[in-house]
Design an enzyme around this catalytic site. Structure first.
Site, PDB file in Angstrom:
ATOM      1  N   ARG A 180     -30.461   2.140  -3.529  1.00 50.55           N
ATOM      2  CA  ARG A 180     -29.550   1.029  -3.854  1.00 50.55           C
ATOM      3  C   ARG A 180     -29.651  -0.009  -2.746  1.00 50.55           C
ATOM      4  O   ARG A 180     -29.655   0.314  -1.566  1.00 50.55           O
ATOM      5  CB  ARG A 180     -28.108   1.525  -3.977  1.00 50.55           C
ATOM      6  CG  ARG A 180     -27.155   0.394  -4.348  1.00 50.55           C
ATOM      7  CD  ARG A 180     -25.777   0.894  -4.671  1.00 50.55           C
ATOM      8  NE  ARG A 180     -25.725   1.559  -5.942  1.00 50.55           N
ATOM      9  CZ  ARG A 180     -24.841   2.536  -6.231  1.00 50.55           C
ATOM     10  NH1 ARG A 180     -23.994   2.945  -5.322  1.00 50.55           N
ATOM     11  NH2 ARG A 180     -24.819   3.085  -7.427  1.00 50.55           N
ATOM     12  N   GLY A 221     -13.308   6.677  -2.076  1.00 47.91           N
ATOM     13  CA  GLY A 221     -13.817   7.319  -0.868  1.00 47.91           C
ATOM     14  C   GLY A 221     -15.329   7.310  -0.902  1.00 47.91           C
ATOM     15  O   GLY A 221     -15.927   6.641  -1.747  1.00 47.91           O
ATOM     16  N   SER A 259     -17.590  -2.979  -7.472  1.00 41.64           N
ATOM     17  CA  SER A 259     -18.473  -2.199  -6.607  1.00 41.64           C
ATOM     18  C   SER A 259     -19.912  -2.171  -7.120  1.00 41.64           C
ATOM     19  O   SER A 259     -20.168  -2.287  -8.326  1.00 41.64           O
ATOM     20  CB  SER A 259     -17.921  -0.772  -6.566  1.00 41.64           C
ATOM     21  OG  SER A 259     -18.880   0.115  -6.067  1.00 41.64           O
ATOM     22  N   ALA A 260     -20.825  -1.930  -6.180  1.00 47.19           N
ATOM     23  CA  ALA A 260     -22.231  -1.708  -6.534  1.00 47.19           C
ATOM     24  C   ALA A 260     -22.373  -0.478  -7.430  1.00 47.19           C
ATOM     25  O   ALA A 260     -23.403  -0.328  -8.106  1.00 47.19           O
ATOM     26  CB  ALA A 260     -23.048  -1.510  -5.261  1.00 47.19           C
ATOM     27  N   LYS A 286     -20.784  12.504  13.130  1.00 42.66           N
ATOM     28  CA  LYS A 286     -21.642  13.672  13.394  1.00 42.66           C
ATOM     29  C   LYS A 286     -22.421  13.487  14.694  1.00 42.66           C
ATOM     30  O   LYS A 286     -22.541  14.406  15.490  1.00 42.66           O
ATOM     31  CB  LYS A 286     -22.612  13.896  12.220  1.00 42.66           C
ATOM     32  CG  LYS A 286     -21.898  14.417  10.974  1.00 42.66           C
ATOM     33  CD  LYS A 286     -22.844  14.526   9.786  1.00 42.66           C
ATOM     34  CE  LYS A 286     -22.078  14.871   8.523  1.00 42.66           C
ATOM     35  NZ  LYS A 286     -22.924  15.044   7.348  1.00 42.66           N
ATOM     36  N   TYR A 316     -15.941   6.534 -11.119  1.00 37.82           N
ATOM     37  CA  TYR A 316     -15.507   5.424 -10.247  1.00 37.82           C
ATOM     38  C   TYR A 316     -16.175   4.121 -10.708  1.00 37.82           C
ATOM     39  O   TYR A 316     -15.519   3.078 -10.842  1.00 37.82           O
ATOM     40  CB  TYR A 316     -15.886   5.775  -8.805  1.00 37.82           C
ATOM     41  CG  TYR A 316     -15.728   4.665  -7.804  1.00 37.82           C
ATOM     42  CD1 TYR A 316     -14.468   4.291  -7.324  1.00 37.82           C
ATOM     43  CD2 TYR A 316     -16.843   3.980  -7.301  1.00 37.82           C
ATOM     44  CE1 TYR A 316     -14.334   3.274  -6.381  1.00 37.82           C
ATOM     45  CE2 TYR A 316     -16.716   2.967  -6.361  1.00 37.82           C
ATOM     46  CZ  TYR A 316     -15.460   2.622  -5.905  1.00 37.82           C
ATOM     47  OH  TYR A 316     -15.328   1.611  -4.978  1.00 37.82           O
ATOM     48  N   THR A 332     -32.237   5.575  -0.323  1.00 39.32           N
ATOM     49  CA  THR A 332     -32.067   4.306   0.396  1.00 39.32           C
ATOM     50  C   THR A 332     -30.723   3.647   0.064  1.00 39.32           C
ATOM     51  O   THR A 332     -30.172   3.825  -1.033  1.00 39.32           O
ATOM     52  CB  THR A 332     -33.180   3.310   0.016  1.00 39.32           C
ATOM     53  OG1 THR A 332     -33.199   3.205  -1.427  1.00 39.32           O
ATOM     54  CG2 THR A 332     -34.525   3.755   0.509  1.00 39.32           C
ATOM     55  N   ASP A 361       0.868  -1.188   0.000  1.00 38.41           N
ATOM     56  CA  ASP A 361       0.000   0.000   0.000  1.00 38.41           C
ATOM     57  C   ASP A 361       0.902   1.234   0.000  1.00 38.41           C
ATOM     58  O   ASP A 361       2.115   1.146   0.243  1.00 38.41           O
ATOM     59  CB  ASP A 361      -0.892   0.005   1.268  1.00 38.41           C
ATOM     60  CG  ASP A 361      -2.144   0.872   1.105  1.00 38.41           C
ATOM     61  OD1 ASP A 361      -2.002   2.075   0.823  1.00 38.41           O
ATOM     62  OD2 ASP A 361      -3.255   0.343   1.271  1.00 38.41           O
TER      63      ASP A 361
HETATM   64  P1  NAD Z   1      -9.624   2.190   1.255  1.00 39.61           P
HETATM   65  O1  NAD Z   1      -9.523   3.515   0.581  1.00 39.61           O
HETATM   66  O2  NAD Z   1      -9.671   2.184   2.744  1.00 39.61           O
HETATM   67  O3  NAD Z   1      -8.453   1.245   0.767  1.00 39.61           O
HETATM   68  C1  NAD Z   1      -7.843   1.355  -0.486  1.00 39.61           C
HETATM   69  C2  NAD Z   1      -6.354   1.355  -0.271  1.00 39.61           C
HETATM   70  O4  NAD Z   1      -5.708   1.426  -1.542  1.00 39.61           O
HETATM   71  C3  NAD Z   1      -5.856   2.575   0.552  1.00 39.61           C
HETATM   72  O5  NAD Z   1      -5.184   2.156   1.713  1.00 39.61           O
HETATM   73  C4  NAD Z   1      -4.929   3.295  -0.424  1.00 39.61           C
HETATM   74  O6  NAD Z   1      -3.803   3.878   0.204  1.00 39.61           O
HETATM   75  C5  NAD Z   1      -4.521   2.160  -1.357  1.00 39.61           C
HETATM   76  N1  NAD Z   1      -4.032   2.699  -2.610  1.00 39.61           N
HETATM   77  C6  NAD Z   1      -4.605   3.663  -3.387  1.00 39.61           C
HETATM   78  N2  NAD Z   1      -3.827   3.957  -4.429  1.00 39.61           N
HETATM   79  C7  NAD Z   1      -2.724   3.161  -4.319  1.00 39.61           C
HETATM   80  C8  NAD Z   1      -1.543   3.019  -5.084  1.00 39.61           C
HETATM   81  N3  NAD Z   1      -1.343   3.756  -6.171  1.00 39.61           N
HETATM   82  N4  NAD Z   1      -0.617   2.124  -4.684  1.00 39.61           N
HETATM   83  C9  NAD Z   1      -0.807   1.380  -3.550  1.00 39.61           C
HETATM   84  N5  NAD Z   1      -1.906   1.470  -2.789  1.00 39.61           N
HETATM   85  C10 NAD Z   1      -2.850   2.356  -3.168  1.00 39.61           C
HETATM   86  O7  NAD Z   1     -10.916   1.484   0.657  1.00 39.61           O
HETATM   87  P2  NAD Z   1     -11.698   0.189   1.149  1.00 39.61           P
HETATM   88  O8  NAD Z   1     -13.000   0.628   1.668  1.00 39.61           O
HETATM   89  O9  NAD Z   1     -10.814  -0.667   1.983  1.00 39.61           O
HETATM   90  O10 NAD Z   1     -11.979  -0.513  -0.262  1.00 39.61           O
HETATM   91  C11 NAD Z   1     -11.125  -1.520  -0.782  1.00 39.61           C
HETATM   92  C12 NAD Z   1     -11.555  -1.875  -2.192  1.00 39.61           C
HETATM   93  O11 NAD Z   1     -12.913  -2.296  -2.202  1.00 39.61           O
HETATM   94  C13 NAD Z   1     -11.463  -0.706  -3.168  1.00 39.61           C
HETATM   95  O12 NAD Z   1     -11.037  -1.184  -4.416  1.00 39.61           O
HETATM   96  C14 NAD Z   1     -12.889  -0.223  -3.265  1.00 39.61           C
HETATM   97  O13 NAD Z   1     -13.126   0.423  -4.495  1.00 39.61           O
HETATM   98  C15 NAD Z   1     -13.661  -1.519  -3.135  1.00 39.61           C
HETATM   99  N6  NAD Z   1     -15.015  -1.284  -2.611  1.00 39.61           N
HETATM  100  C16 NAD Z   1     -15.184  -0.879  -1.339  1.00 39.61           C
HETATM  101  C17 NAD Z   1     -16.469  -0.639  -0.860  1.00 39.61           C
HETATM  102  C18 NAD Z   1     -16.716  -0.196   0.556  1.00 39.61           C
HETATM  103  O14 NAD Z   1     -17.868  -0.011   0.903  1.00 39.61           O
HETATM  104  N7  NAD Z   1     -15.696  -0.013   1.384  1.00 39.61           N
HETATM  105  C19 NAD Z   1     -17.565  -0.816  -1.709  1.00 39.61           C
HETATM  106  C20 NAD Z   1     -17.345  -1.212  -3.026  1.00 39.61           C
HETATM  107  C21 NAD Z   1     -16.057  -1.459  -3.466  1.00 39.61           C
END
Ligand code: NAD
Length: 328
Positions: free
Chosen positions: A289, A81, A123-124, A205, A154, A224, A37
């Site tokens: 959703r 995010g 993702s959804a 909050k 995204y 939703t 990471d």
């Molecule tokens: P998060 O942002 O906490 O984790 C993503 C990590 O990727 C971060 O720690 C970030 O530093 C790292 N990262 C970003 N760019 C990078 C790079 N260039 N090199 C190395 N590391 C890098 O997000 P999360 O909630 O843990 O989500 C993880 C995955 O699941 C993501 O791909 C996200 O799109 C997918 N996802 C998450 C959710 C959710 O609800 N959390 C929903 C749908 C999809």
């Protein structure tokens, strides 16, 4: 060091919310784990045996990270995010460029190393906007992804990358697994850095508000969503990885749909606070959703069994503690 026949896993995005929880889970299951990471986990020490700080947009970093034939690679790294980061339009170029590069690099390196199995977190947000206009009747069955029209860049990047993993499966026989995650939440996630999602933002909050005051909620509050607790997400991911033939894409989410105002009210109840909800304009996101779990029930025999409130209690407790520590 890897010992004898211990399985080895690589977690890309191991410093993030899901990645840091996943590392712990894999350690519990006996894996030797390498994390990679841009940063270490923010709120906890990593339990990874080895952790590389590096930028996965750089093919050389991917080469260093994927230097052996891992049994399992988890690709969770993404520029992502909550609504305040993804849906304002301000971060679109970075989101598309960075996340696509990461996926292109990791897949190519995994192919060269003949990686046994690779998980991709979609993702959804890939589902078309036109099926999510009615807050009480959103459609997210896996086969409704096309004709495509996600409401964010995204979502488009995720759809492109899903196709990339499927193409590597088709042309190179790579064993891929693709999950469309729906709003995963829990402790140890972003809560106050602009990347937090609805449950964490609402918990913050409420934790910061004085009893009798008000909190701001984006939108009219009748939109939703459903939210899945992190432990249940990890359980479903494990099932998908252990499945012999089914590769997805498959929804991993909860079917307990609530309005955002109901989520706020539930949080207030947990906190024991009486607050007024002030609905204000916010980034435009789909009206409704919910996860459609028919396919995952059929293929993996999995359904979540945590009620939303149970996960929200855990999350609120952790965020309340963060708010208290910050104020000290
Ligand atoms: P998060 O942002 O906490 O984790 C993503 C990590 O990727 C971060 O720690 C970030 O530093 C790292 N990262 C970003 N760019 C990078 C790079 N260039 N090199 C190395 N590391 C890098 O997000 P999360 O909630 O843990 O989500 C993880 C995955 O699941 C993501 O791909 C996200 O799109 C997918 N996802 C998450 C959710 C959710 O609800 N959390 C929903 C749908 C999809």
């Amino acid at each position: 060091m890897k010992i004898n026949d211990q399985k080895i896993a690589l977690v890309c995005g191991a410093g993030g919310f899901i990645g840091s929880h996943l590392v712990k889970d894999l350690k519990k299951k006996g894996f030797w784990v390498r994390g990679v990471d841009l940063k270490y986990p923010e709120f906890d020490n990593t339990e990874a045996d080895d952790f590389i700080i590096g930028d996965l947009r750089d093919p050389d970093v991917c080469k260093i990270a994927i230097d052996r034939r891992f049994d399992e690679v988890y690709q969770l790294a993404a520029d992502m995010g909550g609504a305040g980061f993804v849906f304002t339009g301000e971060n679109d170029a970075g989101i598309m460029h960075n996340s696509a590069l990461i996926n292109l690099n990791i897949l190519e390196e995994s192919r060269k190393r003949n990686i046994r199995k690779i998980f991709y977190s979609s993702s959804a947000c890939i589902y078309p906007e036109f099926n999510q206009m009615d807050p009480l009747n959103p459609k997210t069955s896996e086969d409704s992804a096309y004709p495509a029209n996600p409401d964010s860049e995204y979502g488009w990047e995720k759809l492109f990358s899903e196709r990339l993993y499927l193409a590597f499966n088709r042309n190179y026989g790579m064993d891929v697994r693709i999950a469309r995650l729906h709003n995963i939440f829990g402790p140890l996630g972003s809560w106050n850095n602009g990347r937090e999602k609805a449950p964490a933002a609402i918990c913050r909050k409420v934790a910061e508000a004085k009893d009798g005051s008000s909190i701001e909620i984006w939108g009219d509050g009748s939109q939703t969503r459903s939210f899945l607790y992190i432990d249940e997400c990890l359980e479903a991911m494990r099932k998908l990885m252990d499945q012999y033939k089914f590769i997805g894409p498959v929804n991993i989410g909860s079917e307990e749909m609530v309005t955002i105002n109901e989520l706020a009210e539930m949080t207030m109840e947990i906190a024991g606070k009486k607050l007024t909800i002030n609905n204000i304009p916010g980034p435009l996101v789909v009206r409704g959703r919910n996860s459609d779990n028919r396919l995952i029930r059929e293929k993996l025999g999995w359904a979540p069994d945590y009620p939303l409130k149970k996960g929200l209690i855990e999350t609120y407790r952790w965020i309340e503690e963060q708010v208290r520590l910050k104020a000290e």
